[in-house]
Design a protein around this motif. Structure first.
Motif, PDB file in Angstrom:
ATOM      1  N   ASP A 165       0.830  -1.205   0.000  1.00  0.00           N
ATOM      2  CA  ASP A 165       0.000   0.000   0.000  1.00  0.00           C
ATOM      3  C   ASP A 165       0.864   1.253   0.000  1.00  0.00           C
ATOM      4  N   ALA A 166       1.971   1.213   0.737  1.00  0.00           N
ATOM      5  CA  ALA A 166       2.853   2.381   0.797  1.00  0.00           C
ATOM      6  C   ALA A 166       3.421   2.703  -0.577  1.00  0.00           C
ATOM      7  N   GLU A 167       3.831   1.661  -1.316  1.00  0.00           N
ATOM      8  CA  GLU A 167       4.375   1.893  -2.657  1.00  0.00           C
ATOM      9  C   GLU A 167       3.339   2.534  -3.568  1.00  0.00           C
ATOM     10  N   ALA A 168       2.089   2.055  -3.484  1.00  0.00           N
ATOM     11  CA  ALA A 168       1.020   2.608  -4.323  1.00  0.00           C
ATOM     12  C   ALA A 168       0.770   4.073  -3.958  1.00  0.00           C
ATOM     13  N   ASN A 169       0.682   4.350  -2.665  1.00  0.00           N
ATOM     14  CA  ASN A 169       0.445   5.732  -2.230  1.00  0.00           C
ATOM     15  C   ASN A 169       1.617   6.636  -2.593  1.00  0.00           C
ATOM     16  N   PHE A 170       2.841   6.114  -2.413  1.00  0.00           N
ATOM     17  CA  PHE A 170       4.038   6.901  -2.707  1.00  0.00           C
ATOM     18  C   PHE A 170       4.079   7.289  -4.188  1.00  0.00           C
TER      19      PHE A 170
END
Length: 343
Positions: free
Chosen positions: A42-47
């Motif tokens: 999820d962090a990669e997608a948000n980033f």
């Protein structure tokens, strides 16, 4: 409308460049994949989404297309006639749609903070690079906290840029310079960078006011007078006082020391010291007592100026090198013995 980039960055549609930078800085640090090892997907997608939003809204042309046609207009999903004057190429003479090529999220991150490694060279810790392109484990909670507190919520950078190591130069001074004080001019050449990033070499004259009483090792610093480089604070230029040997005087802290060669007769019968001081005065001191090899005449207030107390000076200490005769005749020995043993 597709993706709402303004909502992603949590800014108004009238947001200025500073507002966008502040929002991106906060969110990118929050959602960087290496900051979220337990929620990496999820962090990669948000980033990536945060980076894309900043990339679009911080670019005037992309933002204009987005404001008029939304995400679909950026990504070529509106009819050519709707795209007006925006075109990204031609497939046979007619106008085409605007073509948006999203930039790499890590490139935006490192470019935003001014370094390939975002924290000034601590990056390569030997670990395997994560999906974000930076080594795993380099973004600890303590590290993020320290940079946030050091930069301040409203500052332009998350951390202070790395500063080049000081450049040290020796400044040779004779004892007269350090006694009276002097002004020295130093010509330097250094590289400077203009607003466009172009580097040029300039020459500059630096003025150094040497104060009376300064000692060997005293440092005079000219902040950030080193070469300018992008993303690096220029080095300080530091001049370090070095004292040239003097033909007459030696320095001992705030005192001056001089050695006078005298004969045995002068040591026994009296001697008059005659010196030229460092500021050109003639100094005369009569000694009527017997001068032994360990004797030292102290002349108060004739030493070096004391920098922190300009009205005070150290002492002048006169030592003696007594020259003894290399040979004596029998008559000389008898006469001296008679003289020294008489009541």
């Amino acid at each position: 409308m597709g993706i709402d980039y303004y909502k992603i960055l949590n800014v108004d549609r009238s947001a200025k460049d500073d507002d966008l930078k502040k929002a991106y800085r906060k969110l990118a640090m929050k959602w960087h994949p290496d900051k979220n090892p337990n929620n990496k997907k999820d962090a990669e997608a948000n980033f990536k989404q945060i980076s894309e939003a900043y990339d679009v809204l911080s670019d005037p042309q992309k933002r204009q297309v987005y404001d008029q046609f939304g995400e679909e207009g950026l990504k070529g999903q509106v009819p050519p006639q709707s795209a007006g004057g925006f075109s990204g190429g031609s497939d046979g003479g007619g106008p085409t749609m605007y073509r948006f090529n999203p930039r790499n999220a890590d490139d935006i991150f490192s470019e935003f903070f001014g370094f390939t490694s975002p924290f000034g060279g601590i990056g390569d810790m030997g670990g395997r690079a994560g999906a974000s392109g930076f080594p795993r484990g380099m973004f600890s909670d303590d590290l993020f906290s320290s940079f946030r507190s050091g930069a301040g919520e409203g500052s332009g950078n998350v951390h202070a840029p790395r500063k080049s190591a000081p450049i040290e130069k020796t400044l040779h001074c004779n004892l007269e310079d350090l006694y009276k004080g002097t002004t020295k001019k130093m010509k330097i050449s250094r590289d400077v960078t203009d607003s466009s990033g172009r580097s040029t070499t300039v020459e500059e004259i630096l003025t150094i006011e040497v104060k009376p009483g300064w000692k060997k090792g005293t440092k005079i610093t000219f902040p950030e007078k080193g070469n300018e480089q992008r993303g690096i604070i220029p080095a300080d230029l530091v001049f370090i006082i070095d004292e040239k040997p003097h033909s007459v005087f030696k320095r001992d802290g705030n005192d001056l020391v001089v050695t006078q060669k005298i004969s045995l007769v002068e040591a026994l019968t009296g001697y008059t010291i005659q010196l030229t001081t460092l500021d050109g005065r003639n100094l005369t001191v009569a000694i009527n007592s017997i001068i032994s090899p360990s004797y030292e005449e102290v002349i108060k207030g004739e030493g070096m100026p004391i920098p922190k107390e300009p009205s005070k000076r150290g002492n002048l200490r006169v030592k003696f090198n007594i020259k003894f005769p290399s040979r004596l005749t029998s008559e000389h020995k008898i006469g001296i013995k008679r003289l020294l043993t008489s009541p």
